[in-house]
Design a protein around this motif. Sequence first.
Motif, PDB file in Angstrom:
ATOM      1  N   ASP A   1      23.234 -37.265  22.702  1.00 39.20           N
ATOM      2  CA  ASP A   1      22.375 -36.473  21.805  1.00 39.20           C
ATOM      3  C   ASP A   1      21.331 -35.675  22.586  1.00 39.20           C
ATOM      4  OD1 ASP A   1      22.588 -39.301  19.715  1.00 39.20           O
ATOM      5  OD2 ASP A   1      23.491 -37.340  19.265  1.00 39.20           O
ATOM      6  N   THR A   2      21.320 -35.810  23.901  1.00 38.78           N
ATOM      7  CA  THR A   2      20.431 -34.995  24.725  1.00 38.78           C
ATOM      8  C   THR A   2      20.817 -33.530  24.581  1.00 38.78           C
ATOM      9  OG1 THR A   2      19.986 -36.748  26.333  1.00 38.78           O
ATOM     10  CG2 THR A   2      19.730 -34.470  27.094  1.00 38.78           C
ATOM     11  N   ALA A   3      19.856 -32.710  24.203  1.00 36.12           N
ATOM     12  CA  ALA A   3      20.160 -31.306  23.908  1.00 36.12           C
ATOM     13  C   ALA A   3      18.870 -30.535  23.672  1.00 36.12           C
ATOM     14  CB  ALA A   3      21.052 -31.197  22.667  1.00 36.12           C
ATOM     15  N   VAL A   4      18.990 -29.217  23.685  1.00 36.21           N
ATOM     16  CA  VAL A   4      17.944 -28.360  23.129  1.00 36.21           C
ATOM     17  C   VAL A   4      18.231 -28.250  21.638  1.00 36.21           C
ATOM     18  CG1 VAL A   4      16.914 -26.071  23.075  1.00 36.21           C
ATOM     19  CG2 VAL A   4      17.614 -27.084  25.265  1.00 36.21           C
ATOM     20  N   TYR A   5      17.235 -28.572  20.836  1.00 35.49           N
ATOM     21  CA  TYR A   5      17.363 -28.511  19.384  1.00 35.49           C
ATOM     22  C   TYR A   5      16.611 -27.275  18.894  1.00 35.49           C
ATOM     23  CZ  TYR A   5      19.389 -33.158  19.292  1.00 35.49           C
ATOM     24  OH  TYR A   5      20.234 -34.226  19.481  1.00 35.49           O
ATOM     25  N   TYR A   6      17.293 -26.481  18.069  1.00 35.69           N
ATOM     26  CA  TYR A   6      16.696 -25.275  17.499  1.00 35.69           C
ATOM     27  C   TYR A   6      16.597 -25.423  15.983  1.00 35.69           C
ATOM     28  CZ  TYR A   6      17.953 -22.701  21.826  1.00 35.69           C
ATOM     29  OH  TYR A   6      18.088 -22.250  23.119  1.00 35.69           O
TER      30      TYR A   6
ATOM     31  N   GLY B   1      13.087 -23.607  20.376  1.00 33.31           N
ATOM     32  CA  GLY B   1      13.907 -24.658  20.959  1.00 33.31           C
ATOM     33  C   GLY B   1      13.074 -25.777  21.547  1.00 33.31           C
ATOM     34  N   THR B   2      13.546 -26.993  21.411  1.00 36.88           N
ATOM     35  CA  THR B   2      12.892 -28.175  21.981  1.00 36.88           C
ATOM     36  C   THR B   2      13.930 -28.989  22.735  1.00 36.88           C
ATOM     37  OG1 THR B   2      11.303 -28.306  20.158  1.00 36.88           O
ATOM     38  CG2 THR B   2      11.609 -30.293  21.490  1.00 36.88           C
ATOM     39  N   LEU B   3      13.700 -29.222  24.016  1.00 32.90           N
ATOM     40  CA  LEU B   3      14.594 -30.080  24.784  1.00 32.90           C
ATOM     41  C   LEU B   3      14.255 -31.535  24.475  1.00 32.90           C
ATOM     42  CD1 LEU B   3      16.757 -30.679  26.906  1.00 32.90           C
ATOM     43  CD2 LEU B   3      14.947 -30.496  28.658  1.00 32.90           C
ATOM     44  N   VAL B   4      15.243 -32.250  23.969  1.00 34.06           N
ATOM     45  CA  VAL B   4      15.089 -33.676  23.699  1.00 34.06           C
ATOM     46  C   VAL B   4      16.019 -34.432  24.634  1.00 34.06           C
ATOM     47  CG1 VAL B   4      15.267 -35.525  22.017  1.00 34.06           C
ATOM     48  CG2 VAL B   4      14.492 -33.246  21.296  1.00 34.06           C
TER      49      VAL B   4
ATOM     50  N   PRO C   1      23.669 -29.065  23.925  1.00 31.73           N
ATOM     51  CA  PRO C   1      23.554 -29.916  25.121  1.00 31.73           C
ATOM     52  C   PRO C   1      23.438 -29.046  26.369  1.00 31.73           C
ATOM     53  CG  PRO C   1      25.322 -30.664  23.693  1.00 31.73           C
ATOM     54  CD  PRO C   1      24.886 -29.325  23.176  1.00 31.73           C
ATOM     55  N   PRO C   2      22.791 -29.545  27.398  1.00 33.17           N
ATOM     56  CA  PRO C   2      22.598 -28.750  28.624  1.00 33.17           C
ATOM     57  C   PRO C   2      23.918 -28.207  29.168  1.00 33.17           C
ATOM     58  CG  PRO C   2      21.291 -30.752  28.711  1.00 33.17           C
ATOM     59  CD  PRO C   2      22.144 -30.859  27.495  1.00 33.17           C
ATOM     60  N   GLY C   3      23.972 -26.903  29.351  1.00 36.08           N
ATOM     61  CA  GLY C   3      25.148 -26.257  29.907  1.00 36.08           C
ATOM     62  C   GLY C   3      26.336 -26.165  28.979  1.00 36.08           C
ATOM     63  N   LYS C   4      26.136 -26.517  27.699  1.00 37.91           N
ATOM     64  CA  LYS C   4      27.266 -26.513  26.752  1.00 37.91           C
ATOM     65  C   LYS C   4      27.004 -25.566  25.588  1.00 37.91           C
ATOM     66  CE  LYS C   4      28.845 -31.140  27.974  1.00 37.91           C
ATOM     67  NZ  LYS C   4      29.277 -32.474  27.482  1.00 37.91           N
ATOM     68  N   GLY C   5      27.880 -25.606  24.609  1.00 39.92           N
ATOM     69  CA  GLY C   5      27.827 -24.690  23.489  1.00 39.92           C
ATOM     70  C   GLY C   5      26.943 -25.178  22.347  1.00 39.92           C
ATOM     71  N   LEU C   6      26.946 -24.395  21.272  1.00 35.18           N
ATOM     72  CA  LEU C   6      26.096 -24.634  20.114  1.00 35.18           C
ATOM     73  C   LEU C   6      26.797 -25.525  19.099  1.00 35.18           C
ATOM     74  CD1 LEU C   6      25.059 -20.897  19.745  1.00 35.18           C
ATOM     75  CD2 LEU C   6      23.558 -22.724  20.544  1.00 35.18           C
ATOM     76  N   GLU C   7      26.014 -26.407  18.471  1.00 33.76           N
ATOM     77  CA  GLU C   7      26.548 -27.283  17.419  1.00 33.76           C
ATOM     78  C   GLU C   7      25.626 -27.218  16.209  1.00 33.76           C
ATOM     79  OE1 GLU C   7      28.313 -31.784  16.880  1.00 33.76           O
ATOM     80  OE2 GLU C   7      26.607 -31.517  18.205  1.00 33.76           O
TER      81      GLU C   7
END
Lengths: 120, 107
Positions: free
Chosen positions: A89-94, A113-116, A40-46
Amino acid sequence: QVQLQQWGAGLVTPSETLSLTCAVHGASLSEYYWTWVRQPPGKGLEWIGEINHTGSASYNPSLKSRVTISVDTSKNQFSLKLTSVTAADTAVYYCARTGAGAQWLVLMGWGQGTLVTVSS
Amino acid sequence: DVQMTQSPSTLSASVGDSVTITCRASQSISYWLAWFQQKPGKAPKLLIYKASILESGVPSRFSGNGSGTEFTLTISSLQPDDFATYYCQQYNSYSRAFGQGTKVEIK
């Protein structure tokens, strides 16, 4: 050199399904495990989940009810579907690949990465 | 699920300093831990796997240690290129959880 090229819709309406695909260049799907991670923008990895070439997949328990990861060996691609999306669920997806041998399950290489964005 | 806790969240340091980041697991993960470096707008980059094995091409000023539930990443002499955010990740069990990240910033 293994390269991952990913694509998919950058804007998804709430309650709809997020869909992303990752094409693998320079390796066969049978060589590694294939993973999706989001940030998510400005947050950590999941970690979202992983799959092998046989289609055997494992998912993050927190997302398991909404996630499907699949492979298309004929196209050397793997895909992510996330249902019933919300703004959370807004996030950059890798997309990413794991290694082999001593590096088994280690995330060795990543897509761009894709920003969704989930918004109406 | 195994939870990963990193500390500190932010670390201010100068070029040449030695810094250490700690990652704790909520239960034993043996040595199944990796460290990543991430810069803004970029995908993470693998630094260390199996707790202490340096990935090929990563400078030797990076080192990892630990097993069980407590792990450390040390950068022995910070270089300008090292200012970034660092994440640990366990790959012993599903959730494959990441730590929340440690931002290393210029003092």
